[in-house]
Design a protein around this motif. Sequence first.
Motif, PDB file in Angstrom:
ATOM      1  N   ALA A 164      -5.107  -2.091   4.273  1.00 38.98           N
ATOM      2  CA  ALA A 164      -3.882  -1.632   3.628  1.00 38.98           C
ATOM      3  C   ALA A 164      -2.725  -2.399   4.231  1.00 38.98           C
ATOM      4  CB  ALA A 164      -3.706  -0.130   3.851  1.00 38.98           C
ATOM      5  N   CYS A 218      -4.750  -1.017   8.835  1.00 37.51           N
ATOM      6  CA  CYS A 218      -3.363  -1.095   8.365  1.00 37.51           C
ATOM      7  C   CYS A 218      -2.690  -2.324   8.983  1.00 37.51           C
ATOM      8  CB  CYS A 218      -2.602   0.170   8.743  1.00 37.51           C
ATOM      9  SG  CYS A 218      -3.311   1.681   8.041  1.00 37.51           S
ATOM     10  N   SER A 251       3.712   5.287   7.319  1.00 34.69           N
ATOM     11  CA  SER A 251       3.233   6.431   6.543  1.00 34.69           C
ATOM     12  C   SER A 251       1.749   6.284   6.227  1.00 34.69           C
ATOM     13  CB  SER A 251       4.025   6.548   5.235  1.00 34.69           C
ATOM     14  OG  SER A 251       5.385   6.795   5.486  1.00 34.69           O
ATOM     15  N   CYS A 252       1.338   5.049   5.946  1.00 32.78           N
ATOM     16  CA  CYS A 252      -0.076   4.774   5.668  1.00 32.78           C
ATOM     17  C   CYS A 252      -0.924   5.039   6.905  1.00 32.78           C
ATOM     18  CB  CYS A 252      -0.231   3.332   5.196  1.00 32.78           C
ATOM     19  SG  CYS A 252      -1.919   2.866   4.795  1.00 32.78           S
ATOM     20  N   ARG A 253      -0.456   4.571   8.046  1.00 32.99           N
ATOM     21  CA  ARG A 253      -1.197   4.810   9.301  1.00 32.99           C
ATOM     22  C   ARG A 253      -1.371   6.303   9.565  1.00 32.99           C
ATOM     23  NH1 ARG A 253       2.291   0.637  11.661  1.00 32.99           N
ATOM     24  NH2 ARG A 253       1.118  -1.320  11.877  1.00 32.99           N
ATOM     25  N   ASP A 305       1.463  -3.853   3.974  1.00 34.76           N
ATOM     26  CA  ASP A 305       2.793  -3.729   3.416  1.00 34.76           C
ATOM     27  C   ASP A 305       3.728  -4.625   4.220  1.00 34.76           C
ATOM     28  OD1 ASP A 305       4.003  -1.320   1.412  1.00 34.76           O
ATOM     29  OD2 ASP A 305       5.477  -2.477   2.545  1.00 34.76           O
ATOM     30  N   CYS A 323       0.807  -1.230   0.000  1.00 32.23           N
ATOM     31  CA  CYS A 323       0.000   0.000   0.000  1.00 32.23           C
ATOM     32  C   CYS A 323       0.833   1.270   0.000  1.00 32.23           C
ATOM     33  CB  CYS A 323      -0.925   0.006   1.209  1.00 32.23           C
ATOM     34  SG  CYS A 323      -0.034   0.029   2.794  1.00 32.23           S
ATOM     35  N   ASP A 324       2.130   1.157   0.336  1.00 38.13           N
ATOM     36  CA  ASP A 324       3.000   2.321   0.415  1.00 38.13           C
ATOM     37  C   ASP A 324       2.380   3.351   1.373  1.00 38.13           C
ATOM     38  OD1 ASP A 324       5.158   3.922  -0.016  1.00 38.13           O
ATOM     39  OD2 ASP A 324       4.692   4.428  -2.094  1.00 38.13           O
ATOM     40  N   HIS A 325       2.036   4.535   0.886  1.00 38.43           N
ATOM     41  CA  HIS A 325       1.493   5.575   1.767  1.00 38.43           C
ATOM     42  C   HIS A 325      -0.006   5.439   2.020  1.00 38.43           C
ATOM     43  CE1 HIS A 325       5.350   7.337   0.643  1.00 38.43           C
ATOM     44  NE2 HIS A 325       5.235   8.142   1.670  1.00 38.43           N
ATOM     45  N   GLY A 326      -0.652   4.533   1.299  1.00 41.19           N
ATOM     46  CA  GLY A 326      -2.084   4.327   1.514  1.00 41.19           C
ATOM     47  C   GLY A 326      -2.980   5.263   0.740  1.00 41.19           C
ATOM     48  N   TYR A 327      -2.443   5.860  -0.329  1.00 42.41           N
ATOM     49  CA  TYR A 327      -3.231   6.837  -1.082  1.00 42.41           C
ATOM     50  C   TYR A 327      -4.497   6.237  -1.696  1.00 42.41           C
ATOM     51  CZ  TYR A 327       0.927   9.820  -0.789  1.00 42.41           C
ATOM     52  OH  TYR A 327       1.977  10.566  -0.340  1.00 42.41           O
TER      53      TYR A 327
END
Length: 215
Positions: free
Chosen positions: A46, A72, A56-58, A48, A26-30
Amino acid sequence: MIKLSKRLKACADLVREGSRLADVGCDHGYVPVYLVQSGKIRSAVACDIKEGPLSSCRSLVSDYSLGDKIKCVLSDGLKNVGESEADCILIAGMGGELISKILTECDYAKEKHIILNPMTHPELARKWLFENGFEIINDIIVHEDKHSYSVFDAEYSGEIKPYTDIDCFLGKINDYSDKRFFEHLLNYLGNKEKSGEDCSAVIGEIIRRCNNDNG
Protein backbone atom coordinates in the motif's frame (compact mmCIF):
# COMPACT_ATOMS: atom_id res chain seq x y z
CA MET A 1 -14.55 -7.49 7.81
CA ILE A 2 -13.90 -4.18 6.06
CA LYS A 3 -16.88 -2.85 4.08
CA LEU A 4 -15.94 -1.10 0.85
CA SER A 5 -17.77 1.66 -0.97
CA LYS A 6 -19.33 0.69 -4.32
CA ARG A 7 -16.46 2.35 -6.18
CA LEU A 8 -13.72 0.59 -4.24
CA LYS A 9 -15.63 -2.70 -4.31
CA ALA A 10 -15.72 -2.48 -8.12
CA CYS A 11 -11.94 -2.03 -8.12
CA ALA A 12 -11.44 -4.92 -5.70
CA ASP A 13 -13.67 -7.20 -7.77
CA LEU A 14 -11.30 -6.84 -10.75
CA VAL A 15 -8.30 -8.04 -8.73
CA ARG A 16 -7.54 -11.65 -9.58
CA GLU A 17 -7.38 -14.50 -7.09
CA GLY A 18 -3.92 -15.08 -5.65
CA SER A 19 -2.54 -11.74 -6.80
CA ARG A 20 0.05 -9.61 -5.08
CA LEU A 21 -1.36 -6.10 -5.17
CA ALA A 22 0.27 -2.68 -5.41
CA ASP A 23 -2.32 -0.11 -4.34
CA VAL A 24 -1.15 3.33 -5.48
CA GLY A 25 -2.73 6.22 -3.59
CA CYS A 26 -3.97 3.76 -0.98
CA ASP A 27 -5.49 6.45 1.26
CA HIS A 28 -6.70 4.53 4.35
CA GLY A 29 -5.78 1.14 2.92
CA TYR A 30 -9.31 -0.23 2.75
CA VAL A 31 -8.85 -2.17 -0.49
CA PRO A 32 -5.71 -4.15 0.44
CA VAL A 33 -7.07 -4.90 3.92
CA TYR A 34 -10.38 -6.08 2.45
CA LEU A 35 -8.65 -8.28 -0.14
CA VAL A 36 -6.28 -9.86 2.37
CA GLN A 37 -9.14 -10.41 4.83
CA SER A 38 -11.19 -12.15 2.15
CA GLY A 39 -8.26 -14.35 1.17
CA LYS A 40 -8.39 -13.17 -2.42
CA ILE A 41 -4.79 -11.90 -2.54
CA ARG A 42 -1.52 -13.20 -1.09
CA SER A 43 -0.04 -9.85 -0.15
CA ALA A 44 -0.11 -6.13 -0.88
CA VAL A 45 2.03 -3.04 -0.99
CA ALA A 46 0.00 0.00 0.00
CA CYS A 47 1.66 3.20 -1.10
CA ASP A 48 0.89 6.88 -0.94
CA ILE A 49 2.86 10.03 -1.67
CA LYS A 50 1.67 11.67 1.57
CA GLU A 51 2.55 10.56 5.08
CA GLY A 52 -0.88 11.47 6.47
CA PRO A 53 -2.93 8.96 4.45
CA LEU A 54 -0.17 6.37 4.77
CA SER A 55 -0.26 6.75 8.55
CA SER A 56 -4.00 6.03 8.47
CA CYS A 57 -3.26 2.96 6.35
CA ARG A 58 -0.62 1.75 8.80
CA SER A 59 -3.10 2.11 11.66
CA LEU A 60 -5.74 0.09 9.81
CA VAL A 61 -3.24 -2.64 8.93
CA SER A 62 -2.14 -2.75 12.56
CA ASP A 63 -5.73 -2.84 13.85
CA TYR A 64 -6.36 -5.99 11.81
CA SER A 65 -2.92 -7.51 12.57
CA LEU A 66 -2.05 -7.75 8.87
CA GLY A 67 1.47 -6.33 9.00
CA ASP A 68 2.88 -9.61 7.72
CA LYS A 69 0.71 -9.39 4.59
CA ILE A 70 0.50 -5.67 3.83
CA LYS A 71 3.55 -3.44 3.47
CA CYS A 72 2.97 0.32 3.75
CA VAL A 73 5.37 2.43 1.69
CA LEU A 74 5.81 6.16 1.22
CA SER A 75 6.16 6.44 -2.53
CA ASP A 76 5.71 8.82 -5.45
CA GLY A 77 3.66 6.54 -7.66
CA LEU A 78 5.39 3.18 -7.96
CA LYS A 79 8.94 4.46 -7.54
CA ASN A 80 9.45 2.71 -4.19
CA VAL A 81 7.62 -0.48 -5.12
CA GLY A 82 9.81 -3.29 -6.43
CA GLU A 83 8.85 -5.12 -9.60
CA SER A 84 8.78 -8.45 -7.77
CA GLU A 85 6.45 -7.17 -5.04
CA ALA A 86 3.28 -7.09 -7.13
CA ASP A 87 1.68 -8.56 -10.22
CA CYS A 88 -1.41 -6.34 -10.07
CA ILE A 89 -1.37 -2.53 -9.96
CA LEU A 90 -4.40 -0.58 -8.73
CA ILE A 91 -4.44 3.18 -9.22
CA ALA A 92 -7.64 4.76 -7.95
CA GLY A 93 -8.86 8.12 -6.75
CA MET A 94 -6.82 10.49 -8.93
CA GLY A 95 -7.07 12.13 -12.33
CA GLY A 96 -6.36 10.45 -15.65
CA GLU A 97 -3.41 12.72 -16.34
CA LEU A 98 -1.67 11.80 -13.08
CA ILE A 99 -2.44 8.12 -13.62
CA SER A 100 -0.80 8.31 -17.05
CA LYS A 101 2.27 9.97 -15.52
CA ILE A 102 2.59 7.28 -12.85
CA LEU A 103 2.36 4.49 -15.43
CA THR A 104 4.85 6.23 -17.73
CA GLU A 105 7.38 6.44 -14.90
CA CYS A 106 6.98 2.74 -14.02
CA ASP A 107 9.47 0.58 -15.93
CA TYR A 108 7.59 -2.65 -15.27
CA ALA A 109 3.96 -1.58 -15.85
CA LYS A 110 3.73 -3.68 -19.02
CA GLU A 111 4.35 -6.83 -17.00
CA LYS A 112 1.35 -6.29 -14.74
CA HIS A 113 -2.42 -6.51 -14.64
CA ILE A 114 -3.54 -2.88 -14.29
CA ILE A 115 -6.77 -1.64 -12.68
CA LEU A 116 -7.64 2.04 -12.98
CA ASN A 117 -10.28 4.27 -11.43
CA PRO A 118 -9.74 7.82 -12.71
CA MET A 119 -11.79 10.40 -10.82
CA THR A 120 -11.45 12.79 -13.77
CA HIS A 121 -10.49 12.43 -17.43
CA PRO A 122 -10.71 8.64 -17.82
CA GLU A 123 -10.22 9.30 -21.54
CA LEU A 124 -6.60 10.26 -20.85
CA ALA A 125 -5.95 7.01 -18.96
CA ARG A 126 -7.50 4.98 -21.79
CA LYS A 127 -5.43 6.91 -24.32
CA TRP A 128 -2.26 5.99 -22.42
CA LEU A 129 -3.27 2.33 -22.48
CA PHE A 130 -3.93 2.41 -26.23
CA GLU A 131 -0.68 4.20 -26.99
CA ASN A 132 1.35 1.75 -24.93
CA GLY A 133 0.03 -1.51 -26.30
CA PHE A 134 -2.52 -2.41 -23.62
CA GLU A 135 -5.87 -4.09 -24.18
CA ILE A 136 -8.81 -3.03 -22.00
CA ILE A 137 -10.60 -6.05 -20.55
CA ASN A 138 -13.47 -4.75 -18.42
CA ASP A 139 -14.84 -1.20 -18.56
CA ILE A 140 -17.61 -0.45 -16.11
CA ILE A 141 -19.48 2.50 -14.62
CA VAL A 142 -20.20 2.66 -10.89
CA HIS A 143 -22.72 5.07 -9.40
CA GLU A 144 -22.19 6.16 -5.81
CA ASP A 145 -23.38 9.18 -3.79
CA LYS A 146 -24.67 11.18 -6.77
CA HIS A 147 -21.50 10.57 -8.76
CA SER A 148 -20.61 8.05 -11.46
CA TYR A 149 -17.13 6.65 -11.90
CA SER A 150 -15.20 4.71 -14.54
CA VAL A 151 -13.40 1.55 -13.45
CA PHE A 152 -11.47 -0.51 -15.99
CA ASP A 153 -8.64 -2.99 -16.17
CA ALA A 154 -6.10 -3.84 -18.85
CA GLU A 155 -3.22 -6.07 -19.82
CA TYR A 156 -0.28 -5.51 -22.14
CA SER A 157 -0.81 -7.11 -25.53
CA GLY A 158 2.14 -5.52 -27.32
CA GLU A 159 -0.14 -4.49 -30.16
CA ILE A 160 -0.59 -0.77 -30.66
CA LYS A 161 -3.85 -0.41 -32.57
CA PRO A 162 -5.31 2.73 -34.13
CA TYR A 163 -7.76 4.45 -31.81
CA THR A 164 -10.25 7.31 -32.00
CA ASP A 165 -11.69 9.84 -29.55
CA ILE A 166 -14.68 7.51 -29.28
CA ASP A 167 -12.39 4.75 -28.04
CA CYS A 168 -10.81 7.08 -25.48
CA PHE A 169 -14.12 8.30 -24.08
CA LEU A 170 -16.13 5.07 -24.27
CA GLY A 171 -13.47 2.35 -24.17
CA LYS A 172 -15.16 -1.03 -23.86
CA ILE A 173 -18.23 0.18 -21.97
CA ASN A 174 -21.15 -2.07 -22.86
CA ASP A 175 -23.72 -0.92 -20.28
CA TYR A 176 -25.30 2.44 -21.14
CA SER A 177 -28.08 2.31 -18.56
CA ASP A 178 -26.51 4.87 -16.20
CA LYS A 179 -27.91 7.92 -17.96
CA ARG A 180 -26.47 10.26 -15.32
CA PHE A 181 -22.93 9.36 -16.33
CA PHE A 182 -23.59 9.97 -20.01
CA GLU A 183 -25.57 13.16 -19.41
CA HIS A 184 -22.58 14.52 -17.50
CA LEU A 185 -20.22 13.39 -20.26
CA LEU A 186 -22.40 14.98 -22.96
CA ASN A 187 -22.43 18.25 -21.00
CA TYR A 188 -18.63 18.12 -20.70
CA LEU A 189 -18.22 17.48 -24.42
CA GLY A 190 -20.72 20.21 -25.23
CA ASN A 191 -18.63 22.71 -23.29
CA LYS A 192 -15.53 21.58 -25.19
CA GLU A 193 -17.37 22.23 -28.45
CA LYS A 194 -18.21 25.75 -27.28
CA SER A 195 -14.45 26.26 -26.92
CA GLY A 196 -13.97 25.31 -30.56
CA GLU A 197 -13.13 21.61 -30.26
CA ASP A 198 -14.97 19.19 -32.54
CA CYS A 199 -16.52 16.48 -30.35
CA SER A 200 -19.41 15.70 -32.69
CA ALA A 201 -18.33 12.11 -33.40
CA VAL A 202 -18.16 11.20 -29.71
CA ILE A 203 -21.41 13.02 -28.89
CA GLY A 204 -23.21 11.27 -31.74
CA GLU A 205 -21.91 7.86 -30.68
CA ILE A 206 -22.94 8.37 -27.06
CA ILE A 207 -26.47 9.33 -28.12
CA ARG A 208 -26.67 6.36 -30.50
CA ARG A 209 -25.52 3.84 -27.89
CA CYS A 210 -27.75 5.26 -25.16
CA ASN A 211 -30.76 5.14 -27.47
CA ASN A 212 -29.95 1.54 -28.42
CA ASP A 213 -29.68 0.63 -24.73
CA ASN A 214 -33.21 1.93 -24.24
CA GLY A 215 -34.29 -0.84 -26.58
